[in-house]
Design a protein around this motif. Structure first.
Motif: not given
Lengths: 244, 247
Positions: A140-147, A206-207
């Motif tokens: 979810l955190l990584m998705a936030g970064g991409y978005l 990080h992921f």
């Protein structure tokens, strides 16, 4: 706060108002399934964990998430509704955050719908549920970064296809920042400090650290601050259009 | 007269192009200002600056006592704006769209219901409330845009070509609606239809090549437009003379 929620709700509703949301979710689940079971050899590994799933997720996100973020601002600019939005009594920061949170929540819904995988490993063996949960939080955190990257880039153009393509490339650069593909380009002529700095931007590192089951505060702070930085840039871009 | 909108020496550049060149005017309560000018004269740009979508390159704009650059949110609370082409979220139904606007405008409870019911009735969009906006005809779309603009009963209305795309009956109704709100509001409308100016405006401002070239107002017989005395129904000839000369 109220304005934020109004923008958030409109944006999230926008995903579900068209077939986009359903097509996206079905395709996302389908493809994650294929990668987990066939490419990732889920059964042959004989392990009750979701490593096979989390291993390929960043690469699927690379293409799926820019498709979510590409419309956030480009569509408003194309349709002229940005003029409506920015002349309503809503701060630019609120608009940027509300839109981003809607995209993030939508991604969260799609991610949550992969829960049968978790049930499957729970049924087949005795997984370490903490590690799986950490993997989901990391995703979810990584998705936030991409978005956040995609949202900022979407604000720079009226064209959703351009927003998509540029977002994929920028997200790819962030994904592999730590790999030889990127570092070998810098080795030899840049000091080690710079190399380390570039490598430290790697989403995958990080992921990966989080999916190993260790939620290190530094990895969380990395993603949160990256999101904050790109959203700030997003607001600057939207504001710059006013002065044009 | 209490000035609700005050535009002072406003300049707007796009790169090297001077879109608005030192324009000043004020609008008071009870006034309906007709904004006239050829296409590309700077009408829409001026409206975008009043409503805070574009920043002026120079000069100052005050709306309802708030500077649009220093206090943009407060200024925007006082304005209802119908942008050119009446943009609205195409995937939303008219009802969802108006509810979104009501949320953003902080309308609650009985006030919210009363305002929604009233504007839906005033703009005659009751039949299309549950249709997605992208399926609406141009006329309905424009009326949904107007409903959005007047929903919070703002003291200032800025309407960019409100009657464009409407049929003659709808135009007549739109003018009646604008006229009925005129007494307690300050209204700025842009239009290409000069009979509209005669029908509802209390003052006209002609812009050409970014400059304010003439002001006009109705007199006992016909209109005064700049230096010209205009007979009733002959505004367009005077308009051509003024904007043609300035070109």
């Amino acid at each position: 706060m109220r304005d934020l929620f109004a923008v958030f709700r409109r944006e999230l509703g926008g995903y579900f108002a068209t077939p986009l949301a359903y097509v996206f979710i079905v395709m996302f689940l389908f493809v994650t399934g294929i990668f987990t079971f066939f490419v990732g050899n889920f059964f042959a590994r004989g392990q009750a964990d979701l490593k096979a799933f989390f291993l390929y997720l960043p690469w699927l996100y690379l293409f799926f998430l820019p498709a979510i973020s590409m419309r956030l601002w480009a569509e408003e600019r194309k349709g002229g509704t940005i003029e409506l939005l920015l002349t309503l009594p809503v701060g630019i920061g609120t608009a940027v955050l509300g839109k981003f949170l809607a995209a993030w929540a939508f991604t969260g819904i799609a991610l949550a719908l992969t829960f049968p995988l978790w049930l499957t490993i729970g049924w087949l063996g005795s997984p370490d549920h903490g590690v799986v949960l950490a993997g989901y939080i990391g995703s979810l955190l990584m998705a936030g970064g991409y978005l956040a990257i995609g949202s900022c880039i979407s604000a720079m153009t009226k064209n959703q296809v351009i927003a998509f393509v540029v977002s994929v490339v920028v997200c790819f650069a962030f994904s592999v920042a730590g790999s030889p593909m990127v570092t070998s380009f810098f080795v030899g002529w840049t000091p080690q400090v710079v190399l380390d700095a570039i490598a430290s931007f790697s989403f995958l590192q990080h992921f990966g650290a989080i999916t190993d089951g260790v939620i290190d505060l530094r990895d969380v702070i990395f993603f949160i601050s990256l999101i904050a930085l790109w959203l700030f840039a997003n607001a600057v871009v939207v504001d710059a259009n006013k002065a044009g | 007269m209490e000035a609700m909108v005050d535009v002072r020496n406003v300049v707007r550049r796009f790169g090297s192009f001077l879109a608005v060149d030192d324009v000043s005017f004020g609008v008071g309560r009870g006034e309906v200002i007709g904004f006239l000018g050829p296409n590309g004269a700077g009408k829409s740009t001026t409206m975008k600056m009043i409503t805070g979508f574009l920043l002026p390159s120079a000069g100052a704009i005050n709306v309802g006592g708030y500077d649009v650059v220093a206090d943009p949110i407060e200024a925007k609370r006082n304005i209802g704006y119908l942008p050119e082409g009446a943009p609205a979220y195409p995937d939303m139904t008219s009802r969802q769209f108006l509810n979104f606007i009501a949320d953003i405008r902080h309308l609650d409870g009985p006030v919210r219901r009363r305002r929604l019911d009233l504007v839906i009735e005033q703009t005659h969009i009751g039949d299309v409330l549950d249709q997605p906006i992208d399926t609406l005809s141009k006329g309905y779309k424009r009326r949904v845009g107007l409903a959005q603009a007047i929903l919070h009963d703002p003291p200032i209305l800025v309407l960019d070509e409100p009657t464009d795309g409407l049929d003659p009956n709808q135009k007549h109704e739109m003018r009646g609606l604008i006229g009925s709100m005129a007494a307690e509001k300050a209204i700025i409308i842009s239009t290409h239809i000069l009979e509209e100016v005669e029908a509802i405006c209390t003052r006209a401002i002609i812009i050409s090549h970014g400059r304010l070239v003439a002001e006009g107002w109705p007199e006992a017989e016909g209109w005064r437009l700049g230096d010209l005395q205009v007979e009733p129904g002959r505004l367009d000839a005077a308009f051509r003379q003024i904007t043609g000369a300035a070109a």
